[in-house]
Design an enzyme around this catalytic site. Structure first.
Site, PDB file in Angstrom:
ATOM      1  N   GLU A 224      -2.936  -9.411  -3.922  1.00  7.52           N
ATOM      2  CA  GLU A 224      -3.707  -8.557  -3.002  1.00  7.52           C
ATOM      3  C   GLU A 224      -5.080  -9.197  -2.875  1.00  7.52           C
ATOM      4  OE1 GLU A 224      -2.785  -5.792  -1.358  1.00  7.52           O
ATOM      5  OE2 GLU A 224      -0.773  -5.547  -2.212  1.00  7.52           O
ATOM      6  N   CYS A 258     -12.265  -4.373   0.092  1.00  7.63           N
ATOM      7  CA  CYS A 258     -11.479  -5.507   0.612  1.00  7.63           C
ATOM      8  C   CYS A 258     -11.147  -5.331   2.086  1.00  7.63           C
ATOM      9  CB  CYS A 258     -10.212  -5.680  -0.201  1.00  7.63           C
ATOM     10  SG  CYS A 258      -9.218  -4.183  -0.282  1.00  7.63           S
TER      11      CYS A 258
END
Ligand code: NAD
Length: 448
Positions: A224, A258
């Site tokens: 990720e 993110c």
């Protein structure tokens, strides 16, 4: 110990013997007890109890590490993980029910189904920006799938790391779940061990280290990662409303998210027109002195603070720019007239600086996106069905959201993950179960 006397880097797990940690969990897995649905359910319920009973301590740790306000810490970390657990508990029986499969006539008579089986012992490596959510939400999937797990919290969020290390063994089956604190040496020692899956959240450079280590044992990985997530602004859209939503998504956690909008890709005259709306939206969200706003965070450390303040010359300041190194405060900042090759456009910003880059039309916007790494998220504000259709068909990104940045990751039925440089694999809800399970084909044909 008062939070200001706590260590600023997470303490290594004393005398870490990574092989012994993994071996202990393997012994537990071999008993098969973690595979029972009742055990899985008990672990998820215990994790939920931990989050509710220890909510105040966790919110305090997040505040001490990142200056997160209590509401934000609750909503994006503790509450987020509770929602993930509730969704998983509500659907677990269904997800664990073997799925019947059709067989071709030539194999009949016979029956077939697909069974999700646990992988074994998995490793979850978490980053500092949502240090609780990104350690525990993957753990929810790992436990729901019936695995043992090692959790490695980030050393850059030391109070949260310490809280995770202290609390998980108290609430969960500590023969099945281990927490290893520490920094690069501890993570390196863990990566030398054989795991059945490695789930890493963080930057692409370490992602490559993780993948290379995993390759030695042929261990599957989920990465990720991050990157620059653009926001396309199409002429004709409601710029005031768009600005409010962009500001909310961008400056959450002081931009250290993110999937935060990284930059605005403004088509035509929207570049100039959106400026006052962004300034107004920042004032409406954080007041005229964001340093005093309880719900505005701080930069994680001096290194990131220095990296971010070096980007402030990349354009004309529309709002913000004030900063204070001692408190690691950097105001919500919008930069206009930013060149496509300006320093702020070269790497993921990961902080409260929002550049506006101008392009003449949708063709140029699509070319701009496709010339760069595939984003973790692509956002667009547009009233045009044709623009939506083209962005969907002609670009690639981990997620595509119209009209609302960041929030897609709170929908547990949507897969969360990147593509290309923004990562590989996906999780949340049933996708987590898939990530941490093997889908086993089972065929049963009678003899005779
Ligand atoms: P970080 O520095 O906390 O590192 C993450 C983990 O990697 C830590 O546990 C750390 O101990 C370990 N690590 C660091 N260096 C290592 C090395 N040399 N060898 C082995 N392990 C090592 O976090 P970060 O990478 O700075 O996190 C920020 C990045 O993460 C951003 O790029 C952001 O976009 C990305 N991110 C992605 C997601 C997502 O869900 N896709 C979520 C959050 C953050």
């Amino acid at each position: 110990m008062a939070s200001d006397t706590l260590p600023t880097t997470a303490l290594p797990t004393t005398g870490l013997d990574a092989a012994a940690v993994v071996e202990r969990l393997r012994t537990t897995f071999a008993t098969r007890r973690t595979t029972s649905p009742a055990w899985r359910r008990r672990q998820l319920e215990a994790l939920r109890t931990l989050l509710t009973e220890q909510s105040d301590a966790l919110v305090a740790a997040l505040g001490a590490d990142l200056g997160k306000g209590p509401q934000e810490a609750h909503r994006t970390e503790v509450g987020f993980t509770v929602n993930e657990i509730d969704h998983t508990l509500a659907h677990l029986d269904d997800w664990l029910t073997p799925r019947p499969a059709q067989l071709p006539d030539r194999l009949l008579p016979a029956t077939a189904h697909v069974v999700r089986e646990p992988l074994g012992v998995v490793l979850v490596i978490a980053p500092w920006n949502y240090p609780l959510q990104l350690a525990l939400a993957p753990l929810v999937g790992a436990l729901a799938a019936g695995n043992c797990a090692v959790v490695k919290p980030s050393e850059l969020a030391p109070r949260t790391s310490a809280a995770i290390a202290r609390l998980l063994p108290r609430y969960l089956d500590d023969a099945a779940v281990a927490v290893v604190e520490g920094a690069v040496p501890e993570t390196t020692a863990l990566l030398e061990q054989r795991f059945d899956h490695i789930f890493y959240t963080g930057n692409g450079a370490v992602g490559r280290i993780v993948m290379a280590a995993a390759a030695r044992h042929l261990t599957p990985v989920t990465l990720e990662l991050g990157g620059k997530s653009p926001v396309v602004l199409d002429p004709g859209t409601d710029l005031a409303a768009a600005a409010r939503r962009i500001v909310t998504g961008k400056f959450l956690n002081a931009g250290q998210t993110c999937v935060a909008p990284d930059y605005i890709l403004a088509i035509g005259d929207t570049a100039r027109a959106v400026e006052p709306h962004l300034a107004e939206a920042v004032r409406a969200a954080y007041g005229t002195d964001p340093a005093a706003a309880e719900e505005y965070g701080r930069i994680v450390n001096e290194r990131h603070f220095d990296r971010l303040t070096a980007l402030l010359d990349s354009g004309r300041t529309v709002i913000g720019g004030d900063h204070d190194r001692a408190s690691r405060y950097l105001a919500p900042t919008v930069l206009a007239d930013v060149a496509p090759d300006a320093p702020v456009m070269r790497e993921e910003i990961f902080g409260p600086v929002l550049p506006i880059v101008s392009v003449p039309d949708l063709d140029a916007a699509i070319a701009f996106i496709n010339d760069r790494d595939k984003p973790l998220a692509l956002y667009a504000f547009t009233d045009s069905a044709d623009t939506k259709r083209r962005l969907l068909a002609e670009t690639s990104s981990g997620a595509l959201a119209f009209g609302l940045p960041v929030a897609h990751l709170t929908a547990p039925d949507l897969p969360f993950g990147g593509v290309g440089e923004s990562g590989m694999g996906r999780y949340h809800g049933e996708y987590s179960l898939d990530t941490f399970s093997h889908s086993k084909a089972v065929l049963d044909k009678p003899l005779g």
